[in-house]
Motif scaffolding. Structure first.
Motif, PDB file in Angstrom:
ATOM      1  N   LEU A  45      32.631  53.652  34.358  1.00  0.00           N
ATOM      2  CA  LEU A  45      33.295  54.426  33.305  1.00  0.00           C
ATOM      3  C   LEU A  45      34.429  53.607  32.670  1.00  0.00           C
ATOM      4  CD1 LEU A  45      33.267  57.092  31.854  1.00  0.00           C
ATOM      5  CD2 LEU A  45      34.742  58.049  33.630  1.00  0.00           C
ATOM      6  N   ILE A  46      35.096  52.814  33.496  1.00  0.00           N
ATOM      7  CA  ILE A  46      36.170  51.953  32.968  1.00  0.00           C
ATOM      8  C   ILE A  46      35.598  51.010  31.914  1.00  0.00           C
ATOM      9  CG2 ILE A  46      37.742  50.044  33.592  1.00  0.00           C
ATOM     10  CD1 ILE A  46      38.242  51.526  36.243  1.00  0.00           C
ATOM     11  N   LYS A  47      34.471  50.418  32.244  1.00  0.00           N
ATOM     12  CA  LYS A  47      33.852  49.472  31.302  1.00  0.00           C
ATOM     13  C   LYS A  47      33.414  50.183  30.025  1.00  0.00           C
ATOM     14  CE  LYS A  47      30.746  45.587  31.700  1.00  0.00           C
ATOM     15  NZ  LYS A  47      29.884  44.875  32.637  1.00  0.00           N
ATOM     16  N   ASP A  59      41.678  44.743  18.997  1.00  0.00           N
ATOM     17  CA  ASP A  59      41.713  43.285  19.172  1.00  0.00           C
ATOM     18  C   ASP A  59      42.220  42.926  20.563  1.00  0.00           C
ATOM     19  OD1 ASP A  59      41.193  42.796  16.337  1.00  0.00           O
ATOM     20  OD2 ASP A  59      43.277  43.393  15.995  1.00  0.00           O
ATOM     21  N   ILE A  60      42.847  43.892  21.218  1.00  0.00           N
ATOM     22  CA  ILE A  60      43.386  43.672  22.563  1.00  0.00           C
ATOM     23  C   ILE A  60      42.987  44.860  23.436  1.00  0.00           C
ATOM     24  CG2 ILE A  60      45.502  43.377  23.945  1.00  0.00           C
ATOM     25  CD1 ILE A  60      46.871  42.315  21.366  1.00  0.00           C
ATOM     26  N   LEU A  61      42.460  44.557  24.623  1.00  0.00           N
ATOM     27  CA  LEU A  61      42.134  45.599  25.605  1.00  0.00           C
ATOM     28  C   LEU A  61      43.188  45.551  26.696  1.00  0.00           C
ATOM     29  CD1 LEU A  61      38.344  45.171  26.506  1.00  0.00           C
ATOM     30  CD2 LEU A  61      39.387  46.940  25.055  1.00  0.00           C
ATOM     31  N   VAL A  62      43.697  46.702  27.093  1.00  0.00           N
ATOM     32  CA  VAL A  62      44.660  46.756  28.204  1.00  0.00           C
ATOM     33  C   VAL A  62      43.894  47.244  29.440  1.00  0.00           C
ATOM     34  CG1 VAL A  62      46.840  47.733  29.002  1.00  0.00           C
ATOM     35  CG2 VAL A  62      46.540  47.206  26.576  1.00  0.00           C
ATOM     36  N   SER A  63      44.027  46.523  30.529  1.00  0.00           N
ATOM     37  CA  SER A  63      43.207  46.787  31.729  1.00  0.00           C
ATOM     38  C   SER A  63      43.608  48.105  32.417  1.00  0.00           C
ATOM     39  CB  SER A  63      43.340  45.633  32.722  1.00  0.00           C
ATOM     40  OG  SER A  63      44.632  45.672  33.301  1.00  0.00           O
ATOM     41  N   SER A  64      42.799  48.479  33.386  1.00  0.00           N
ATOM     42  CA  SER A  64      42.941  49.784  34.061  1.00  0.00           C
ATOM     43  C   SER A  64      43.944  49.752  35.220  1.00  0.00           C
ATOM     44  CB  SER A  64      41.576  50.213  34.582  1.00  0.00           C
ATOM     45  OG  SER A  64      40.968  49.142  35.294  1.00  0.00           O
ATOM     46  N   SER A  65      44.832  48.760  35.245  1.00  0.00           N
ATOM     47  CA  SER A  65      45.709  48.585  36.412  1.00  0.00           C
ATOM     48  C   SER A  65      47.089  49.229  36.266  1.00  0.00           C
ATOM     49  CB  SER A  65      45.876  47.087  36.683  1.00  0.00           C
ATOM     50  OG  SER A  65      46.055  46.367  35.466  1.00  0.00           O
ATOM     51  N   TYR A  66      47.288  50.057  35.227  1.00  0.00           N
ATOM     52  CA  TYR A  66      48.620  50.634  34.981  1.00  0.00           C
ATOM     53  C   TYR A  66      49.255  51.233  36.247  1.00  0.00           C
ATOM     54  CZ  TYR A  66      52.201  53.836  33.191  1.00  0.00           C
ATOM     55  OH  TYR A  66      53.375  54.521  32.970  1.00  0.00           O
ATOM     56  N   LEU A  87      42.431  45.263  42.176  1.00  0.00           N
ATOM     57  CA  LEU A  87      43.274  44.746  41.080  1.00  0.00           C
ATOM     58  C   LEU A  87      42.507  43.693  40.288  1.00  0.00           C
ATOM     59  CD1 LEU A  87      46.728  44.317  42.868  1.00  0.00           C
ATOM     60  CD2 LEU A  87      46.172  45.951  41.071  1.00  0.00           C
ATOM     61  N   GLU A  88      41.844  42.815  41.038  1.00  0.00           N
ATOM     62  CA  GLU A  88      41.048  41.781  40.380  1.00  0.00           C
ATOM     63  C   GLU A  88      39.948  42.439  39.547  1.00  0.00           C
ATOM     64  OE1 GLU A  88      38.114  38.119  41.644  1.00  0.00           O
ATOM     65  OE2 GLU A  88      39.234  39.133  43.209  1.00  0.00           O
ATOM     66  N   ARG A  89      39.356  43.481  40.108  1.00  0.00           N
ATOM     67  CA  ARG A  89      38.278  44.180  39.391  1.00  0.00           C
ATOM     68  C   ARG A  89      38.759  44.737  38.055  1.00  0.00           C
ATOM     69  NH1 ARG A  89      35.225  49.141  42.386  1.00  0.00           N
ATOM     70  NH2 ARG A  89      34.058  47.471  43.398  1.00  0.00           N
ATOM     71  N   SER A  90      40.008  45.217  38.021  1.00  0.00           N
ATOM     72  CA  SER A  90      40.503  45.820  36.770  1.00  0.00           C
ATOM     73  C   SER A  90      40.463  44.804  35.634  1.00  0.00           C
ATOM     74  CB  SER A  90      41.910  46.396  36.949  1.00  0.00           C
ATOM     75  OG  SER A  90      42.857  45.366  37.135  1.00  0.00           O
ATOM     76  N   VAL A  91      40.832  43.557  35.949  1.00  0.00           N
ATOM     77  CA  VAL A  91      40.806  42.513  34.912  1.00  0.00           C
ATOM     78  C   VAL A  91      39.367  42.115  34.606  1.00  0.00           C
ATOM     79  CG1 VAL A  91      41.503  40.141  34.355  1.00  0.00           C
ATOM     80  CG2 VAL A  91      43.111  41.686  35.497  1.00  0.00           C
ATOM     81  N   LYS A  92      38.564  41.955  35.661  1.00  0.00           N
ATOM     82  CA  LYS A  92      37.165  41.513  35.459  1.00  0.00           C
ATOM     83  C   LYS A  92      36.396  42.518  34.597  1.00  0.00           C
ATOM     84  CE  LYS A  92      37.219  37.823  38.241  1.00  0.00           C
ATOM     85  NZ  LYS A  92      37.823  36.663  37.653  1.00  0.00           N
ATOM     86  N   LEU A  93      36.623  43.809  34.825  1.00  0.00           N
ATOM     87  CA  LEU A  93      35.897  44.814  34.041  1.00  0.00           C
ATOM     88  C   LEU A  93      36.222  44.692  32.553  1.00  0.00           C
ATOM     89  CD1 LEU A  93      36.322  47.889  36.414  1.00  0.00           C
ATOM     90  CD2 LEU A  93      34.131  46.855  35.746  1.00  0.00           C
ATOM     91  N   ALA A  94      37.501  44.447  32.272  1.00  0.00           N
ATOM     92  CA  ALA A  94      37.884  44.304  30.855  1.00  0.00           C
ATOM     93  C   ALA A  94      37.311  43.009  30.280  1.00  0.00           C
ATOM     94  CB  ALA A  94      39.405  44.346  30.724  1.00  0.00           C
ATOM     95  N   GLN A 157      50.783  38.385  40.981  1.00  0.00           N
ATOM     96  CA  GLN A 157      50.050  37.169  41.388  1.00  0.00           C
ATOM     97  C   GLN A 157      48.545  37.404  41.323  1.00  0.00           C
ATOM     98  OE1 GLN A 157      51.678  36.732  45.332  1.00  0.00           O
ATOM     99  NE2 GLN A 157      53.327  35.356  44.676  1.00  0.00           N
ATOM    100  N   VAL A 158      48.109  38.554  41.845  1.00  0.00           N
ATOM    101  CA  VAL A 158      46.658  38.823  41.890  1.00  0.00           C
ATOM    102  C   VAL A 158      46.105  39.003  40.478  1.00  0.00           C
ATOM    103  CG1 VAL A 158      44.893  40.442  42.716  1.00  0.00           C
ATOM    104  CG2 VAL A 158      46.835  39.856  44.192  1.00  0.00           C
ATOM    105  N   LEU A 159      46.845  39.721  39.642  1.00  0.00           N
ATOM    106  CA  LEU A 159      46.359  39.956  38.268  1.00  0.00           C
ATOM    107  C   LEU A 159      46.297  38.641  37.490  1.00  0.00           C
ATOM    108  CD1 LEU A 159      48.235  43.282  37.381  1.00  0.00           C
ATOM    109  CD2 LEU A 159      45.777  43.021  37.794  1.00  0.00           C
ATOM    110  N   VAL A 160      47.296  37.797  37.640  1.00  0.00           N
ATOM    111  CA  VAL A 160      47.297  36.515  36.912  1.00  0.00           C
ATOM    112  C   VAL A 160      46.090  35.684  37.355  1.00  0.00           C
ATOM    113  CG1 VAL A 160      48.515  34.303  36.654  1.00  0.00           C
ATOM    114  CG2 VAL A 160      49.774  36.449  36.443  1.00  0.00           C
ATOM    115  N   LYS A 161      45.835  35.674  38.655  1.00  0.00           N
ATOM    116  CA  LYS A 161      44.727  34.856  39.187  1.00  0.00           C
ATOM    117  C   LYS A 161      43.370  35.343  38.676  1.00  0.00           C
ATOM    118  CE  LYS A 161      43.385  32.728  43.522  1.00  0.00           C
ATOM    119  NZ  LYS A 161      42.603  33.548  44.457  1.00  0.00           N
TER     120      LYS A 161
END
Ligand code: A1LUD
Ligand code: HCS
Ligand code: ZN
Length: 317
Positions: A45-47, A59-66, A87-94, A157-161
């Motif tokens: 659903l996030i995707k 033009d910009i998507l904000v990830s689900s990690s709020y 956390l990593e998944r939130s960025v990967k999905l976007a 750190q995790v989100l940046v990576k």
């Protein structure tokens, strides 16, 4: 971020209320993790929501990690390692949504889109508290600068990576937390650009009552922050806030207000108030651009149709 702004003609469009659109699809987010509950329960659903905002013209998507945090995941019974994977998944999905959308349209000669950027959302400490204190800024005397930095450090750190294009600090309600974010970006030597957005409940100051001048003085000292602005505050504050921020900073200004409804942190619901509809967003987005905002979108209670109207208003010649 500057390149994107230039490529799209001087004003980039960020997406709208992410949690709002999840709820419209039936997601239940009445939980301390709020929208981040979907990282566990319903990543598809996030995707889907990310794709809807791309289609609408973001033009910009904000990830689900709020409202995703390691202590939040641990209190759900997950391990720290599982929390880090989410956390990593939130960025990967976007990123996956962005790439698949772009691959599906890039060969068509007629499309109106630009390849979107992905911003990893970093909600305030108040968001993690899940009591609405991102709108009060009252964290109490026990919450020191060091405590805020330690709360934010590992998640950052995790989100940046995970490889986002940007970091989006959202709903920061006081100067202390802005200072914590700046110090962390320096200490962690973060190389991707960030924006820092405050909330406001009076249209003049941060929710804590501290002046935006004091808050922006902190942020202006850091070249890690490329844009500063307001999110999830009522839209009718934006004109005067953009004018004020223009006097207080040389950084790009970002505004993505909510609909004007007010969050009741105890009852966990939105209370009706003076609201903007999609057409109001369209007219005002032009005005916000003309006043100098460089990134414009919507926050809670706005939807892909809001972003579509903003996109039409800003992109039509
Ligand atoms: C942006 S607010 C509506 C997010 C939810 C809030 N942090 C809460 O949990 O009450
Ligand atoms: N990016 C978050 C912000 C909440 S204030 C969302 O859209 O749900
Ligand atoms: Zn919001």
């Amino acid at each position: 971020m500057e390149d994107l702004i230039e490529e799209v003609g001087g004003c980039a469009i960020t997406d709208g209320g992410f949690a709002t659109q999840l709820e419209r699809h039936g997601a239940s987010i009445n939980d301390p993790l709020w929208s981040a509950l979907c990282l566990i329960k319903d990543p598809h659903l996030i995707k889907k929501v990310h794709l809807e905002y791309l289609e609408a013209g973001a033009d910009i998507l904000v990830s689900s990690s709020y409202q995703a945090s390691l202590p939040g995941f641990v209190s759900k019974g997950l391990s720290v390692q599982e929390g880090e994977l989410l956390l990593e998944r939130s960025v990967k999905l976007a990123l996956e949504a962005r790439d698949s959308f772009w691959n599906s349209i890039k060969t068509s000669s007629e499309h109106k889109y630009t390849k979107a950027l992905v911003a990893a959302s970093i909600g305030s400490y108040g968001a993690y508290l899940a009591d609405g204190s991102e709108y009060s800024g009252c964290y109490g005397p026990c919450v020191t600068l060091d405590k805020l930095k330690e709360f934010h450090r590992r998640r950052l750190q995790v989100l940046v990576k995970a490889g986002p294009d940007l970091l989006a600090f959202e709903t920061i309600p006081n100067k202390l937390e802005a200072q914590a974010c700046i110090e962390l970006l320096e200490e962690e030597n973060v190389q991707i650009p960030s924006w820092i957005c405050f909330t406001s409940v009076d249209g003049k100051n941060a929710p804590s009552g501290e002046s935006f001048k004091d808050c922006l003085d902190v942020i202006n000292k850091s070249d890690k922050v490329h844009a500063v602005g307001i999110n999830c505050a009522p839209p009718h504050f934006m004109d005067s806030i953009i004018c004020k921020f223009k006097q207080l900073t040389k950084k790009a200004i970002v505004v993505y207000p909510n609909s004007g409804e007010v969050w009741d942190g105890r009852a966990k619901k939105w209370l009706p108030s003076k609201c903007f509809d999609d057409d109001d967003f369209g007219c005002h987005a032009r005005r916000w651009r003309d006043l100098g905002a460089k990134i414009i979108g919507g926050c809670c209670r706005t939807t892909p149709s809001t972003i579509e109207v903003i996109s039409k208003a800003l992109r039509e010649k």
